[in-house]
Design a protein around this motif. Structure first.
Motif, PDB file in Angstrom:
ATOM      1  N   THR A 113       0.032   0.592  -1.725  1.00  0.00           N
ATOM      2  CA  THR A 113       0.410  -0.110  -0.342  1.00  0.00           C
ATOM      3  C   THR A 113      -0.305   0.324   0.790  1.00  0.00           C
ATOM      4  OG1 THR A 113       2.783  -0.758  -1.522  1.00  0.00           O
ATOM      5  CG2 THR A 113       2.443  -0.683   1.020  1.00  0.00           C
ATOM      6  N   TRP A 114      -0.671  -0.684   1.560  1.00  0.00           N
ATOM      7  CA  TRP A 114      -1.859  -0.278   2.605  1.00  0.00           C
ATOM      8  C   TRP A 114      -1.050  -0.594   3.967  1.00  0.00           C
ATOM      9  CZ3 TRP A 114      -6.124   2.475   0.972  1.00  0.00           C
ATOM     10  CH2 TRP A 114      -6.324   2.385  -0.568  1.00  0.00           C
ATOM     11  N   GLN A 115      -1.375   0.312   4.989  1.00  0.00           N
ATOM     12  CA  GLN A 115      -0.890   0.055   6.330  1.00  0.00           C
ATOM     13  C   GLN A 115      -2.054  -0.049   7.144  1.00  0.00           C
ATOM     14  OE1 GLN A 115       2.324  -0.829   6.684  1.00  0.00           O
ATOM     15  NE2 GLN A 115       3.113  -0.107   4.662  1.00  0.00           N
ATOM     16  N   MET A 116      -2.176  -1.107   8.017  1.00  0.00           N
ATOM     17  CA  MET A 116      -3.209  -1.213   9.076  1.00  0.00           C
ATOM     18  C   MET A 116      -3.003  -0.306  10.303  1.00  0.00           C
ATOM     19  SD  MET A 116      -5.013  -4.710  11.083  1.00  0.00           S
ATOM     20  CE  MET A 116      -3.322  -4.745  12.069  1.00  0.00           C
ATOM     21  N   ILE A 117      -4.262   0.351  10.636  1.00  0.00           N
ATOM     22  CA  ILE A 117      -4.108   1.106  11.618  1.00  0.00           C
ATOM     23  C   ILE A 117      -4.074   0.509  12.878  1.00  0.00           C
ATOM     24  CG2 ILE A 117      -5.471   3.034  12.900  1.00  0.00           C
ATOM     25  CD1 ILE A 117      -6.842   3.849  10.574  1.00  0.00           C
ATOM     26  N   PRO A 118      -2.822   0.479  13.786  1.00  0.00           N
ATOM     27  CA  PRO A 118      -2.719  -0.664  14.600  1.00  0.00           C
ATOM     28  C   PRO A 118      -3.477  -0.507  16.111  1.00  0.00           C
ATOM     29  CG  PRO A 118      -1.046   1.055  14.860  1.00  0.00           C
ATOM     30  CD  PRO A 118      -1.980   1.537  13.561  1.00  0.00           C
ATOM     31  N   TRP A 119      -3.923  -1.421  16.595  1.00  0.00           N
ATOM     32  CA  TRP A 119      -4.720  -1.674  17.774  1.00  0.00           C
ATOM     33  C   TRP A 119      -4.024  -1.106  18.931  1.00  0.00           C
ATOM     34  CZ3 TRP A 119      -9.426  -0.983  19.533  1.00  0.00           C
ATOM     35  CH2 TRP A 119      -9.936  -1.873  20.903  1.00  0.00           C
ATOM     36  N   GLY A 120      -2.614  -1.465  18.918  1.00  0.00           N
ATOM     37  CA  GLY A 120      -1.706  -1.436  20.088  1.00  0.00           C
ATOM     38  C   GLY A 120      -0.519  -1.241  19.529  1.00  0.00           C
ATOM     39  N   THR A 121       0.648  -1.546  20.401  1.00  0.00           N
ATOM     40  CA  THR A 121       2.140  -1.301  20.129  1.00  0.00           C
ATOM     41  C   THR A 121       2.691  -2.325  19.445  1.00  0.00           C
ATOM     42  OG1 THR A 121       2.672  -1.948  22.404  1.00  0.00           O
ATOM     43  CG2 THR A 121       2.115   0.313  22.158  1.00  0.00           C
ATOM     44  N   SER A 122       2.012  -3.543  19.634  1.00  0.00           N
ATOM     45  CA  SER A 122       2.653  -4.670  19.083  1.00  0.00           C
ATOM     46  C   SER A 122       2.266  -5.416  17.660  1.00  0.00           C
ATOM     47  CB  SER A 122       3.161  -5.616  20.156  1.00  0.00           C
ATOM     48  OG  SER A 122       1.896  -6.185  20.659  1.00  0.00           O
ATOM     49  N   THR A 123       1.223  -4.666  17.070  1.00  0.00           N
ATOM     50  CA  THR A 123       0.552  -5.196  16.108  1.00  0.00           C
ATOM     51  C   THR A 123       0.804  -4.392  14.820  1.00  0.00           C
ATOM     52  OG1 THR A 123      -1.503  -3.837  16.548  1.00  0.00           O
ATOM     53  CG2 THR A 123      -1.369  -6.083  17.501  1.00  0.00           C
ATOM     54  N   ALA A 124       0.990  -4.862  13.716  1.00  0.00           N
ATOM     55  CA  ALA A 124       1.087  -4.523  12.286  1.00  0.00           C
ATOM     56  C   ALA A 124       0.821  -5.314  11.176  1.00  0.00           C
ATOM     57  CB  ALA A 124       2.605  -3.980  12.262  1.00  0.00           C
ATOM     58  N   ALA A 125       0.171  -4.633  10.172  1.00  0.00           N
ATOM     59  CA  ALA A 125       0.064  -5.429   9.014  1.00  0.00           C
ATOM     60  C   ALA A 125       0.015  -4.516   7.627  1.00  0.00           C
ATOM     61  CB  ALA A 125      -1.354  -5.929   9.070  1.00  0.00           C
ATOM     62  N   GLN A 126       0.607  -5.102   6.779  1.00  0.00           N
ATOM     63  CA  GLN A 126       0.681  -4.530   5.344  1.00  0.00           C
ATOM     64  C   GLN A 126       0.093  -5.315   4.292  1.00  0.00           C
ATOM     65  OE1 GLN A 126       4.489  -2.418   4.119  1.00  0.00           O
ATOM     66  NE2 GLN A 126       4.418  -3.846   2.563  1.00  0.00           N
ATOM     67  N   VAL A 127      -0.545  -4.820   3.302  1.00  0.00           N
ATOM     68  CA  VAL A 127      -0.959  -5.194   1.898  1.00  0.00           C
ATOM     69  C   VAL A 127      -0.755  -4.440   0.913  1.00  0.00           C
ATOM     70  CG1 VAL A 127      -3.364  -4.240   2.544  1.00  0.00           C
ATOM     71  CG2 VAL A 127      -3.178  -6.459   0.927  1.00  0.00           C
ATOM     72  N   THR A 128      -0.298  -5.225  -0.058  1.00  0.00           N
ATOM     73  CA  THR A 128      -0.082  -4.597  -1.497  1.00  0.00           C
ATOM     74  C   THR A 128      -1.117  -5.092  -2.492  1.00  0.00           C
ATOM     75  OG1 THR A 128       2.230  -4.164  -1.030  1.00  0.00           O
ATOM     76  CG2 THR A 128       1.381  -4.022  -3.430  1.00  0.00           C
ATOM     77  N   THR A 129      -1.975  -4.158  -3.033  1.00  0.00           N
ATOM     78  CA  THR A 129      -2.836  -4.398  -3.930  1.00  0.00           C
ATOM     79  C   THR A 129      -2.498  -3.775  -5.323  1.00  0.00           C
ATOM     80  OG1 THR A 129      -4.218  -2.547  -3.477  1.00  0.00           O
ATOM     81  CG2 THR A 129      -4.808  -4.635  -2.467  1.00  0.00           C
ATOM     82  N   SER A 130      -2.744  -4.412  -6.582  1.00  0.00           N
ATOM     83  CA  SER A 130      -2.451  -4.130  -7.980  1.00  0.00           C
ATOM     84  C   SER A 130      -3.785  -4.718  -8.829  1.00  0.00           C
ATOM     85  CB  SER A 130      -1.144  -4.600  -8.417  1.00  0.00           C
ATOM     86  OG  SER A 130      -0.915  -5.970  -8.291  1.00  0.00           O
ATOM     87  N   ARG A 131      -4.006  -3.671  -9.637  1.00  0.00           N
ATOM     88  CA  ARG A 131      -5.138  -4.237 -10.637  1.00  0.00           C
ATOM     89  C   ARG A 131      -4.801  -4.951 -11.640  1.00  0.00           C
ATOM     90  NH1 ARG A 131     -10.319  -0.838 -10.735  1.00  0.00           N
ATOM     91  NH2 ARG A 131     -11.894  -2.396 -11.697  1.00  0.00           N
ATOM     92  N   GLN A 132      -5.130  -6.017 -11.908  1.00  0.00           N
ATOM     93  CA  GLN A 132      -4.630  -7.153 -12.909  1.00  0.00           C
ATOM     94  C   GLN A 132      -5.604  -6.679 -14.371  1.00  0.00           C
ATOM     95  OE1 GLN A 132      -4.736 -11.185 -11.701  1.00  0.00           O
ATOM     96  NE2 GLN A 132      -2.658 -10.861 -11.256  1.00  0.00           N
ATOM     97  N   ASP A 133      -6.813  -6.602 -14.040  1.00  0.00           N
ATOM     98  CA  ASP A 133      -7.719  -6.295 -15.242  1.00  0.00           C
ATOM     99  C   ASP A 133      -9.036  -5.388 -14.553  1.00  0.00           C
ATOM    100  OD1 ASP A 133      -9.699  -8.499 -14.252  1.00  0.00           O
ATOM    101  OD2 ASP A 133      -8.136  -9.795 -15.472  1.00  0.00           O
ATOM    102  N   ALA A 134     -10.175  -5.590 -15.269  1.00  0.00           N
ATOM    103  CA  ALA A 134     -11.317  -4.771 -14.843  1.00  0.00           C
ATOM    104  C   ALA A 134     -11.885  -5.596 -13.583  1.00  0.00           C
ATOM    105  CB  ALA A 134     -12.200  -4.811 -15.909  1.00  0.00           C
ATOM    106  N   THR A 135     -11.666  -6.869 -13.497  1.00  0.00           N
ATOM    107  CA  THR A 135     -12.350  -7.684 -12.327  1.00  0.00           C
ATOM    108  C   THR A 135     -11.711  -8.156 -11.480  1.00  0.00           C
ATOM    109  OG1 THR A 135     -12.700  -9.410 -13.918  1.00  0.00           O
ATOM    110  CG2 THR A 135     -14.182  -8.034 -13.986  1.00  0.00           C
ATOM    111  N   HIS A 136     -10.311  -8.006 -11.440  1.00  0.00           N
ATOM    112  CA  HIS A 136      -9.182  -8.946 -10.452  1.00  0.00           C
ATOM    113  C   HIS A 136      -8.277  -7.983 -10.089  1.00  0.00           C
ATOM    114  CE1 HIS A 136     -10.978 -11.999 -12.994  1.00  0.00           C
ATOM    115  NE2 HIS A 136     -11.046 -12.728 -11.936  1.00  0.00           N
ATOM    116  N   ILE A 137      -7.812  -8.102  -8.458  1.00  0.00           N
ATOM    117  CA  ILE A 137      -6.703  -7.479  -8.165  1.00  0.00           C
ATOM    118  C   ILE A 137      -5.617  -8.701  -7.522  1.00  0.00           C
ATOM    119  CG2 ILE A 137      -7.849  -5.533  -7.566  1.00  0.00           C
ATOM    120  CD1 ILE A 137      -7.739  -6.464  -4.712  1.00  0.00           C
ATOM    121  N   ALA A 138      -4.627  -8.267  -7.775  1.00  0.00           N
ATOM    122  CA  ALA A 138      -3.340  -9.160  -6.990  1.00  0.00           C
ATOM    123  C   ALA A 138      -3.327  -8.793  -5.549  1.00  0.00           C
ATOM    124  CB  ALA A 138      -2.227  -9.586  -7.780  1.00  0.00           C
TER     125      ALA A 138
END
Length: 339
Positions: A113-138
């Motif tokens: 699980t990844w969190q974006m380094i925020p540019w300011g006080t009211s921005t945020a983002a999160q991404v979850t990545t998981s490897r499905q196989d050798a060539t794909h991530i969800a």
């Protein structure tokens, strides 16, 4: 006068004729672009440069790919230099870079699980990545900018140290670098499922919890000196935090005829500009004027006027008056004159 006193008098006389050069990780006497010159001329930003320089020295030997980090640093310097003389931009760049280096030595994995380094006080983002196989991530990604948000998910194809996704008009690229994840986004506003001003692009670090940077009005470049920051803290007390929360977006305001040497900035939170906004005027001598939107006990919006200039306690300067009128829209917006 003793000889040593004469010698020091000569040194002090020489220094008084020499331009002030603040400490930094590079030689200020050879500052070669507007950004470097702005850093050297501003003690607070120069101190951030010093801290980053020290952190760089301790981080570089600990990462898995020092060559990649050096290349990344060169790219960051280009990005920093694009700020030119914009102190607000420069200070944010330094704080964000230091946060990235704190996480750079951690091992990279696509299962995180990844969190974006925020540019300011009211921005945020999160991404979850998981490897499905050798060539794909969800992936599953969400982001917010003030009152606006967006989210999407999909499957990206891995090619080397990056993974690519294309869906409709939305293109995303996930790039691994040491312990960091960069997300690049292509497509018009809303193409990737985000609201107005919501983008997923940015630098992310592996963390289950949102990343916090200790932004204040000084580090955001709203105020230029520690003395201004302290004066505003004394003036606003608890409303200092309210103003900080309302500083998601900032533009330079019109000049004031009432205070010709004043510098005016307007602030608002995207998507909430009618309830979370402010206008601040600064002038030499740590003189300050502010109109700030707040909620009362009935959750009604009202405005508060602050100043530390005695003769302006009972009257509001022209540009702040005009801003208040503009913010009233179709309803009366009470204005409280604060002590």
């Amino acid at each position: 006068m003793p000889a040593f006193k004469c010698r020091y008098a000569v040194v002090l006389a020489y220094l008084s004729l020499t331009p002030v050069v603040h400490a930094s990780s590079f030689d200020c006497t050879s500052a070669g672009n507007p950004a470097e010159k702005a850093i050297c001329a501003d003690p607070y930003t120069s101190s951030l440069d010093e801290k980053l320089g020290a952190l760089w020295q301790t981080t570089l030997p600990t990462v898995s790919d020092s060559k990649a980090l050096k290349a990344d640093q060169r790219e960051w310097l280009k990005q920093r230099n694009r700020c030119a003389e914009d102190i607000s931009c420069l200070r944010r760049q330094y704080l964000m870079r230091m946060k990235a280096l704190e996480y750079a030595a951690r091992p990279f994995t696509w299962n995180a699980t990844w969190q974006m380094i925020p540019w300011g006080t009211s921005t945020a983002a999160q991404v979850t990545t998981s490897r499905q196989d050798a060539t794909h991530i969800a992936f599953d990604i969400s982001a917010a900018n003030g009152g606006n948000s967006g989210d999407m998910d999909g499957v990206a194809t891995i090619a080397g140290a990056a993974a690519h996704y294309e869906g409709g008009n939305c293109t995303l690229k996930f790039s691994a670098s040491n312990g960091l994840l960069d997300v690049e986004q292509e497509g018009g506003e809303g193409a990737c499922g985000g609201g107005v001003g919501v983008y997923y692009a940015g630098r992310y670090v592996a963390s289950e919890q949102p990343i916090s940077i200790d932004y204040d009005l000084l580090s955001l470049g709203v105020l230029r000196t520690p003395q201004e920051d302290q004066a505003l803290r004394v003036l606003l007390k608890d409303d200092y935090q309210t103003l900080l929360n309302n500083s998601g977006s900032m533009v330079t305001g019109e000049a004031s005829a009432d205070v010709p040497d004043g510098a005016v900035d307007e602030f608002w939170v995207r998507g909430l500009a009618s309830s979370n906004a402010a206008i601040l005027m600064r002038a030499p001598g740590n003189r300050l004027w502010l109109v700030l939107l707040v909620f009362d006990e009935q959750r009604k919006v009202r405005a508060r006027y602050y100043t530390n200039v005695a003769k302006w306690k009972k009257q509001v300067p022209d540009v702040l008056q005009a801003w208040h009128v503009r913010m009233t829209h179709d309803e009366a917006l009470p204005l409280d004159l604060m002590p």
